[in-house]
Design an enzyme around this catalytic site. Structure first.
Site, PDB file in Angstrom:
ATOM      1  N   SER A  28       0.713  -1.299  -0.101  1.00  0.00           N
ATOM      2  CA  SER A  28       0.095   0.195   0.007  1.00  0.00           C
ATOM      3  C   SER A  28       0.883   1.154   0.044  1.00  0.00           C
ATOM      4  CB  SER A  28      -0.741  -0.013   1.425  1.00  0.00           C
ATOM      5  OG  SER A  28      -0.057   0.061   2.257  1.00  0.00           O
TER       6      SER A  28
ATOM      7  N   GLU B 272      -1.267  -8.417   8.139  1.00  0.00           N
ATOM      8  CA  GLU B 272       0.104  -8.671   8.480  1.00  0.00           C
ATOM      9  C   GLU B 272       0.089  -9.017   9.875  1.00  0.00           C
ATOM     10  OE1 GLU B 272       2.881  -5.070   8.600  1.00  0.00           O
ATOM     11  OE2 GLU B 272       2.778  -5.116   6.402  1.00  0.00           O
TER      12      GLU B 272
ATOM     13  N   ASP C  81       8.501  -6.242   3.577  1.00  0.00           N
ATOM     14  CA  ASP C  81       8.635  -5.537   4.968  1.00  0.00           C
ATOM     15  C   ASP C  81       9.896  -4.905   5.355  1.00  0.00           C
ATOM     16  OD1 ASP C  81       6.393  -5.095   6.946  1.00  0.00           O
ATOM     17  OD2 ASP C  81       7.466  -6.774   8.024  1.00  0.00           O
TER      18      ASP C  81
ATOM     19  N   LYS D 162      20.022   6.652  -2.749  1.00  0.00           N
ATOM     20  CA  LYS D 162      19.295   5.855  -1.939  1.00  0.00           C
ATOM     21  C   LYS D 162      19.382   4.386  -2.201  1.00  0.00           C
ATOM     22  CE  LYS D 162      15.468   4.756   0.964  1.00  0.00           C
ATOM     23  NZ  LYS D 162      14.133   4.777   1.137  1.00  0.00           N
TER      24      LYS D 162
ATOM     25  N   ARG E  29      16.654  -1.669   1.110  1.00  0.00           N
ATOM     26  CA  ARG E  29      15.626  -2.114   0.005  1.00  0.00           C
ATOM     27  C   ARG E  29      16.689  -2.393  -1.213  1.00  0.00           C
ATOM     28  NH1 ARG E  29      12.360   1.145   0.933  1.00  0.00           N
ATOM     29  NH2 ARG E  29      11.030  -0.521   2.093  1.00  0.00           N
TER      30      ARG E  29
HETATM   31  P1  ITT Z   1       3.081  -2.332   2.904  1.00  0.00           P
HETATM   32  O1  ITT Z   1       1.683  -2.120   2.617  1.00  0.00           O
HETATM   33  O2  ITT Z   1       3.983  -2.613   1.955  1.00  0.00           O
HETATM   34  O3  ITT Z   1       3.237  -3.248   4.220  1.00  0.00           O
HETATM   35  P2  ITT Z   1       3.980  -0.443   4.982  1.00  0.00           P
HETATM   36  O4  ITT Z   1       4.212   1.135   4.932  1.00  0.00           O
HETATM   37  O5  ITT Z   1       2.993  -0.713   6.130  1.00  0.00           O
HETATM   38  O6  ITT Z   1       3.513  -0.953   3.621  1.00  0.00           O
HETATM   39  P3  ITT Z   1       6.392  -1.396   6.399  1.00  0.00           P
HETATM   40  O7  ITT Z   1       5.494  -2.136   7.249  1.00  0.00           O
HETATM   41  O8  ITT Z   1       7.218  -2.316   5.448  1.00  0.00           O
HETATM   42  O9  ITT Z   1       5.491  -0.753   5.075  1.00  0.00           O
HETATM   43  O10 ITT Z   1       7.121  -0.310   6.801  1.00  0.00           O
HETATM   44  C1  ITT Z   1       7.077   0.223   8.319  1.00  0.00           C
HETATM   45  C2  ITT Z   1       7.412   1.582   8.250  1.00  0.00           C
HETATM   46  O11 ITT Z   1       8.798   1.866   7.926  1.00  0.00           O
HETATM   47  C3  ITT Z   1       6.364   2.234   7.475  1.00  0.00           C
HETATM   48  O12 ITT Z   1       5.858   3.496   8.268  1.00  0.00           O
HETATM   49  C4  ITT Z   1       7.383   2.871   6.465  1.00  0.00           C
HETATM   50  O13 ITT Z   1       6.850   4.289   6.027  1.00  0.00           O
HETATM   51  C5  ITT Z   1       8.665   2.632   6.994  1.00  0.00           C
HETATM   52  N1  ITT Z   1       9.681   2.487   5.908  1.00  0.00           N
HETATM   53  C6  ITT Z   1       9.842   1.405   5.286  1.00  0.00           C
HETATM   54  N2  ITT Z   1      10.822   1.572   4.215  1.00  0.00           N
HETATM   55  C7  ITT Z   1      11.175   2.638   4.274  1.00  0.00           C
HETATM   56  C8  ITT Z   1      12.392   3.376   3.681  1.00  0.00           C
HETATM   57  O14 ITT Z   1      13.356   2.939   2.986  1.00  0.00           O
HETATM   58  N3  ITT Z   1      12.769   4.696   4.438  1.00  0.00           N
HETATM   59  C9  ITT Z   1      12.101   5.182   5.309  1.00  0.00           C
HETATM   60  N4  ITT Z   1      10.975   4.552   5.969  1.00  0.00           N
HETATM   61  C10 ITT Z   1      10.635   3.462   5.351  1.00  0.00           C
END
Ligand code: ITT
Length: 187
Positions: free
Chosen positions: A8, A36, A66, A165, A171
């Site tokens: 999302s 999740e 994730d 980045k 990632r």
């Molecule tokens: P999904 O639908 O893919 O699960 P999500 O936003 O819930 O999307 P995550 O659980 O993987 O994704 O991410 C956990 C938090 O960490 C979320 O608030 C993201 O915005 C943040 N996050 C993930 N990858 C990041 C990145 O590369 N840089 C900064 N923040 C990141």
């Protein structure tokens, strides 16, 4: 090949699309709400997601992603709770938790889950070490990017051009492992 990305998060779509494009792969975001679980590790969350998506006959090949930020002095918090913390207190709230803490070492971790058409599942991990600064800096990226400076840099992820980045990020590194795997398999 075209890979379905179940997320999302628009930031992830942009990053993964940019990383895969030079290798001739395209990405389609799938609007599937993958449940999740609350788990102790990102790997468990990804395992559960892949099994669930396979059970739902979601079209493969697909990727789930994730990720989280792990602060050393907070015993790895917010880690697997990064999404919840982001949506409640936000990066500013995390800065407040760290106000009196001098050691700001932290790392981002990303676990990518890949489900192939033959039903097999595979995981790829990437990490990026760095530190949390004292204020928000930069307009790029997403999530916690404005408060994180990767080791060897003096700019936050949000201040780096996206290609930079992606080259060093959690990632980006997980994707390098995934790309090596799919190229080995001839996919
Ligand atoms: P999904 O639908 O893919 O699960 P999500 O936003 O819930 O999307 P995550 O659980 O993987 O994704 O991410 C956990 C938090 O960490 C979320 O608030 C993201 O915005 C943040 N996050 C993930 N990858 C990041 C990145 O590369 N840089 C900064 N923040 C990141």
């Amino acid at each position: 090949m075209n890979i379905n990305l179940v997320t999302s998060n628009q930031g992830k779509v942009e990053e993964l699309t940019a990383i895969l494009r030079p290798f001739g792969h395209t990405v389609s975001q799938l609007p599937v709400k993958c449940p999740e679980i609350q788990a102790m590790t990102l790997e468990e969350v990804v395992d559960f997601g892949l099994t669930w998506l396979h059970g739902q006959k979601t079209p493969a090949p697909l990727i789930i992603d994730d990720a989280g930020v792990f602060v050393e002095k907070l015993q790895g918090f917010p880690g697997v709770y990064s999404r919840y913390v982001h949506d409640t207190i936000g990066p500013q709230g995390l800065l407040r938790q760290l106000e009196h803490i001098e050691d700001r070492q932290a790392s981002f971790k990303c676990v990518l889950g890949l489900l192939l058409e033959d039903g097999t599942t595979h995981k790829f991990v990437g990490e990026c070490k760095g530190r949390i600064i004292h204020e928000m800096r930069g307009d790029g990226g997403f999530g916690y990017d404005p408060i994180f400076i990767p080791d060897g840099f003096d700019r936050t992820f949000a201040e780096l051009p996206p290609e930079e980045k992606n080259e060093i990020s959690h990632r980006g590194r997980a994707m390098q492992n995934l790309l090596a795997f799919i190229s080995e398999k001839g996919l």
